[in-house]
Design a protein around this motif. Structure first.
Motif, PDB file in Angstrom:
ATOM      1  N   PHE A 186       0.819  -1.212   0.000  1.00 20.06           N
ATOM      2  CA  PHE A 186       0.000   0.000   0.000  1.00 20.06           C
ATOM      3  C   PHE A 186       0.855   1.264   0.000  1.00 20.06           C
ATOM      4  CE2 PHE A 186      -2.433  -3.411   1.940  1.00 20.06           C
ATOM      5  CZ  PHE A 186      -3.566  -3.392   1.149  1.00 20.06           C
ATOM      6  N   ASN A 187       2.121   1.111  -0.267  1.00 19.97           N
ATOM      7  CA  ASN A 187       3.027   2.262  -0.269  1.00 19.97           C
ATOM      8  C   ASN A 187       2.654   3.259  -1.360  1.00 19.97           C
ATOM      9  OD1 ASN A 187       4.585   1.389   1.862  1.00 19.97           O
ATOM     10  ND2 ASN A 187       6.116   0.389   0.574  1.00 19.97           N
ATOM     11  N   THR A 188       2.844   4.518  -1.027  1.00 20.33           N
ATOM     12  CA  THR A 188       2.659   5.578  -2.019  1.00 20.33           C
ATOM     13  C   THR A 188       3.930   5.688  -2.876  1.00 20.33           C
ATOM     14  OG1 THR A 188       3.323   7.118  -0.265  1.00 20.33           O
ATOM     15  CG2 THR A 188       0.972   6.906  -0.714  1.00 20.33           C
ATOM     16  N   LYS A 189       3.848   6.465  -3.944  1.00 21.90           N
ATOM     17  CA  LYS A 189       4.958   6.544  -4.896  1.00 21.90           C
ATOM     18  C   LYS A 189       6.258   7.007  -4.253  1.00 21.90           C
ATOM     19  CE  LYS A 189       2.288   7.108  -9.152  1.00 21.90           C
ATOM     20  NZ  LYS A 189       1.967   7.975 -10.311  1.00 21.90           N
ATOM     21  N   ASP A 190       6.167   7.897  -3.262  1.00 20.02           N
ATOM     22  CA  ASP A 190       7.389   8.379  -2.622  1.00 20.02           C
ATOM     23  C   ASP A 190       8.088   7.297  -1.816  1.00 20.02           C
ATOM     24  OD1 ASP A 190       5.128   8.515  -0.873  1.00 20.02           O
ATOM     25  OD2 ASP A 190       6.321   9.698   0.522  1.00 20.02           O
ATOM     26  N   LYS A 191       7.382   6.174  -1.581  1.00 19.36           N
ATOM     27  CA  LYS A 191       7.984   5.044  -0.866  1.00 19.36           C
ATOM     28  C   LYS A 191       8.130   3.819  -1.767  1.00 19.36           C
ATOM     29  CE  LYS A 191       6.267   6.495   3.665  1.00 19.36           C
ATOM     30  NZ  LYS A 191       5.438   6.144   4.851  1.00 19.36           N
ATOM     31  N   GLY A 192       8.057   4.065  -3.067  1.00 19.85           N
ATOM     32  CA  GLY A 192       8.262   2.979  -4.010  1.00 19.85           C
ATOM     33  C   GLY A 192       7.018   2.226  -4.420  1.00 19.85           C
ATOM     34  N   GLY A 193       5.845   2.682  -3.962  1.00 18.16           N
ATOM     35  CA  GLY A 193       4.597   2.014  -4.291  1.00 18.16           C
ATOM     36  C   GLY A 193       3.914   2.631  -5.500  1.00 18.16           C
ATOM     37  N   PRO A 194       2.741   2.131  -5.864  1.00 20.28           N
ATOM     38  CA  PRO A 194       2.054   2.617  -7.065  1.00 20.28           C
ATOM     39  C   PRO A 194       1.050   3.742  -6.828  1.00 20.28           C
ATOM     40  CG  PRO A 194       0.968   0.638  -6.276  1.00 20.28           C
ATOM     41  CD  PRO A 194       2.113   0.906  -5.325  1.00 20.28           C
ATOM     42  N   TYR A 195       0.793   4.083  -5.560  1.00 20.33           N
ATOM     43  CA  TYR A 195      -0.328   4.984  -5.270  1.00 20.33           C
ATOM     44  C   TYR A 195       0.129   6.422  -5.037  1.00 20.33           C
ATOM     45  CZ  TYR A 195      -2.615   0.499  -4.568  1.00 20.33           C
ATOM     46  OH  TYR A 195      -3.098  -0.775  -4.745  1.00 20.33           O
ATOM     47  N   GLU A 196      -0.729   7.344  -5.426  1.00 20.89           N
ATOM     48  CA  GLU A 196      -0.455   8.762  -5.193  1.00 20.89           C
ATOM     49  C   GLU A 196      -0.876   9.193  -3.790  1.00 20.89           C
ATOM     50  OE1 GLU A 196      -1.873  11.361  -8.278  1.00 20.89           O
ATOM     51  OE2 GLU A 196      -1.611   9.826  -9.827  1.00 20.89           O
ATOM     52  N   THR A 197      -1.848   8.493  -3.223  1.00 18.97           N
ATOM     53  CA  THR A 197      -2.394   8.876  -1.920  1.00 18.97           C
ATOM     54  C   THR A 197      -2.456   7.660  -0.990  1.00 18.97           C
ATOM     55  OG1 THR A 197      -4.626   8.493  -2.803  1.00 18.97           O
ATOM     56  CG2 THR A 197      -3.783  10.748  -2.869  1.00 18.97           C
ATOM     57  N   PRO A 198      -2.378   7.870   0.327  1.00 21.65           N
ATOM     58  CA  PRO A 198      -2.455   6.747   1.271  1.00 21.65           C
ATOM     59  C   PRO A 198      -3.866   6.172   1.350  1.00 21.65           C
ATOM     60  CG  PRO A 198      -2.357   8.815   2.472  1.00 21.65           C
ATOM     61  CD  PRO A 198      -2.137   9.144   1.023  1.00 21.65           C
ATOM     62  N   PHE A 199      -3.944   4.918   1.717  1.00 23.05           N
ATOM     63  CA  PHE A 199      -5.207   4.196   1.837  1.00 23.05           C
ATOM     64  C   PHE A 199      -6.061   4.806   2.948  1.00 23.05           C
ATOM     65  CE2 PHE A 199      -7.001  -0.313   2.955  1.00 23.05           C
ATOM     66  CZ  PHE A 199      -8.243   0.044   2.462  1.00 23.05           C
ATOM     67  N   ILE A 200      -7.286   5.228   2.592  1.00 22.71           N
ATOM     68  CA  ILE A 200      -8.221   5.745   3.602  1.00 22.71           C
ATOM     69  C   ILE A 200      -9.546   4.988   3.487  1.00 22.71           C
ATOM     70  CG2 ILE A 200      -9.353   7.767   4.598  1.00 22.71           C
ATOM     71  CD1 ILE A 200      -7.172   9.512   3.477  1.00 22.71           C
ATOM     72  N   HIS A 201     -10.422   5.424   2.573  1.00 28.33           N
ATOM     73  CA  HIS A 201     -11.730   4.771   2.457  1.00 28.33           C
ATOM     74  C   HIS A 201     -12.355   5.072   1.110  1.00 28.33           C
ATOM     75  CE1 HIS A 201     -15.788   3.394   3.297  1.00 28.33           C
ATOM     76  NE2 HIS A 201     -16.262   4.611   3.113  1.00 28.33           N
ATOM     77  N   ALA A 202     -12.683   4.022   0.353  1.00 30.49           N
ATOM     78  CA  ALA A 202     -13.339   4.167  -0.955  1.00 30.49           C
ATOM     79  C   ALA A 202     -12.559   5.105  -1.870  1.00 30.49           C
ATOM     80  CB  ALA A 202     -14.778   4.662  -0.773  1.00 30.49           C
ATOM     81  N   ASP A 203     -11.263   5.071  -1.744  1.00 25.56           N
ATOM     82  CA  ASP A 203     -10.375   6.038  -2.376  1.00 25.56           C
ATOM     83  C   ASP A 203      -9.607   5.400  -3.527  1.00 25.56           C
ATOM     84  OD1 ASP A 203      -8.991   4.290  -0.768  1.00 25.56           O
ATOM     85  OD2 ASP A 203      -7.587   5.766   0.004  1.00 25.56           O
ATOM     86  N   GLU A 204      -8.482   5.974  -3.860  1.00 23.72           N
ATOM     87  CA  GLU A 204      -7.626   5.458  -4.931  1.00 23.72           C
ATOM     88  C   GLU A 204      -7.247   4.003  -4.685  1.00 23.72           C
ATOM     89  OE1 GLU A 204      -3.094   6.162  -6.736  1.00 23.72           O
ATOM     90  OE2 GLU A 204      -3.799   7.307  -4.987  1.00 23.72           O
TER      91      GLU A 204
END
Length: 343
Positions: A186-204
Motif C-alpha cells: 500500500f506504499n505511495t509513490k514516494d515510498k516505491g509504491g504505485p499509489y499517489e495517496t495513502p489508503f483511507i476509504h473508498a479512495d484510490e
C-alpha cells in the motif's frame, strides 16, 4: 514450497520459518463463485459432499464483510467482495472450504448516519461471529480463518476470545485482516509504491482493488474525489488499517476529525478517480500468496482430524474434551452446545 521436517512425537515443536511461494492467479477473476456448484462454499454443497470434504481438509474460511457506502461509483458490498473474490481462488487451490460471507458488520462512530451503511451493534456482531464459530466447529471444521474485509478489526478478536473463554475447546481460530498481511503493498509513490495517496476509504487504493477483483460492480464514470479533513496536526492518527504505524489507531479516537456524513457525504474519502486496477494486481497476488501459505501451514501443523493439544489449551476434563471432539454423530459424541447455550 520447500518440504519441512515435522517435529517428532512428544518433543517440543520446532519453530519453522514462514515461506511464501508465488502463484499465478486469475486477475481479474472471470466470475464470482457464490452461486456456483464449484466445491468451495459450504452452503452450496450437498451435505454428503461436505462430509467427504472434511476427510481431506477440515479448515474453513469465514469471510467477514459489511454493507457500507463507498461512493457513487462503488457497490455497498465492496468490503465483502474484496475478501470473497480473493479467498475463492485460494480455497480452490488448497482444498479448504469457505462459508458464505457475513454481509453486515460493525462500524466506527464516524460512519454513523451514512445512507447505504448498515450499522450492526458491536454486541450483536460479536454474537453472530460466535454463533458462526460454534456452528462450524460443531460440524467438524475446527480450524477457522475469520477473513475480515472491513474496518472492524478491533471487534473480531473480542468474538474469538469470548468464544474461547466460554467453550474452551481445542482448535485453530485466526482473525486475518487482508490489508495487514501485506502492508508494503500500500506504499505511495514516494515510498516505491504505485499509489499517489495513502489508503483511507473508498479512495484510490480501495477502488483500485475493487476494479481489479469485481469490475462488473463498479462504474468509474461517476467516481468522485474528496479532500481528507482533520482538526489535529497530521501524524497523530493513523489511516485505514493502521498501515502508517502512527501513535493513535484510526479507531482509537472520536472528536479529532469530522463524521463521514458531515464531511464526505459522497461516501468517498480521497481520490477515487485516481484508481486503476493495474495498481492493485501485485498487492492482490501477494495477499493470495500469503493466504495460501497460511492455509497450508495450518494443515501441515495440524493435519486432518488433528487439533492443538487440549491439555495445553483448556482446563476442561479429558473425558469432556474426548466427547466434544469426536466426529459429529459418532458414538459417544456430544455437541458443542452441551457446554452451554446461549453464550
Amino acid at each position: 514450497m520447500a518440504t519441512r521436517k515435522k517435529a517428532a512425537a512428544n518433543k517440543e515443536p520446532v519453530m519453522r520459518k514462514l515461506q511464501i511461494k508465488k502463484h499465478k492467479w486469475e486477475l481479474p477473476p472471470k466470475e464470482g463463485k457464490m452461486e456456483s456448484a464449484d466445491p468451495i462454499y459450504f452452503q452450496n454443497m450437498p451435505y454428503a459432499h461436505i462430509e467427504d470434504r472434511l476427510k481431506k481438509n477440515d479448515l474453513i474460511i469465514l469471510p467477514i464483510g459489511s454493507t457500507e457506502a463507498h461512493g457513487p461509483n462503488a457497490c455497498p458490498g465492496e468490503d465483502t467482495f474484496l475478501v470473497t473474490r480473493m479467498a475463492e481462488q485460494v480455497a480452490k487451490k488448497v482444498g479448504c472450504t469457505m462459508a458464505q460471507p457475513l454481509w453486515y458488520g460493525s462500524h466506527p462512530y464516524h460512519h454513523m448516519g451514512m445512507p447505504g451503511t448498515i450499522l450492526v451493534p458491536e454486541e450483536t456482531f460479536i454474537g453472530m461471529l460466535k454463533a458462526m464459530m460454534a456452528g462450524f466447529w460443531n460440524t467438524g471444521f475446527r480450524k477457522m480463518i475469520l477473513l475480515n474485509g472491513h474496518g472492524q478489526e478491533y471487534v473480531i478478536p473480542t468474538a474469538i476470545h469470548q468464544f474461547a473463554k466460554h467453550f474452551q475447546v481445542p482448535g485453530v481460530f485466526i482473525n486475518l485482516n487482508w490489508y495487514h498481511a501485506i502492508p508494503d503493498e500500500f506504499n505511495t509513490k514516494d515510498k516505491g509504491g504505485p499509489y499517489e495517496t495513502p489508503f483511507i476509504h473508498a479512495d484510490e487504493v480501495e477502488t483500485s482493488w475493487s476494479l481489479a477483483l469485481f469490475p462488473e460492480f463498479m462504474d468509474q464514470s461517476v467516481a468522485v474525489d474528496t479532500v481528507p479533513k482533520g482538526w489535529m496536526p497530521d501524524g497523530h492518527i493513523d489511516k485505514a488499517g493502521n498501515l502508517l504505524h502512527r501513535p493513535i489507531a484510526w479507531y482509537g479516537q472520536v472528536g479529532c476529525g469530522p463524521t463521514e456524513i458531515s464531511a464526505y457525504p459522497e461516501g468517498c474519502v480521497g481520490k477515487s478517480t485516481k484508481a486503476d486496477p493495474e495498481k492493485a494486481y501485485k498487492g492482490i497476488s501477494a495477499f493470495m500468496d500469503y493466504l495460501t501459505a497460511l492455509c497450508e501451514d495450518i494443515m501441515e501443523t495440524f493435519p486432518v482430524g488433528k487439533l492443538p493439544p487440549a491439555n495445553q489449551l483448556t482446563e476442561r476434563s479429558p473425558e469432556e474434551i474426548k466427547a466434544i471432539t469426536k466426529k459429529p454423530l459418532s458414538k459417544g459424541w456430544k455437541s458443542i452446545y452441551s457446554l452451554g447455550y446461549p453464550f
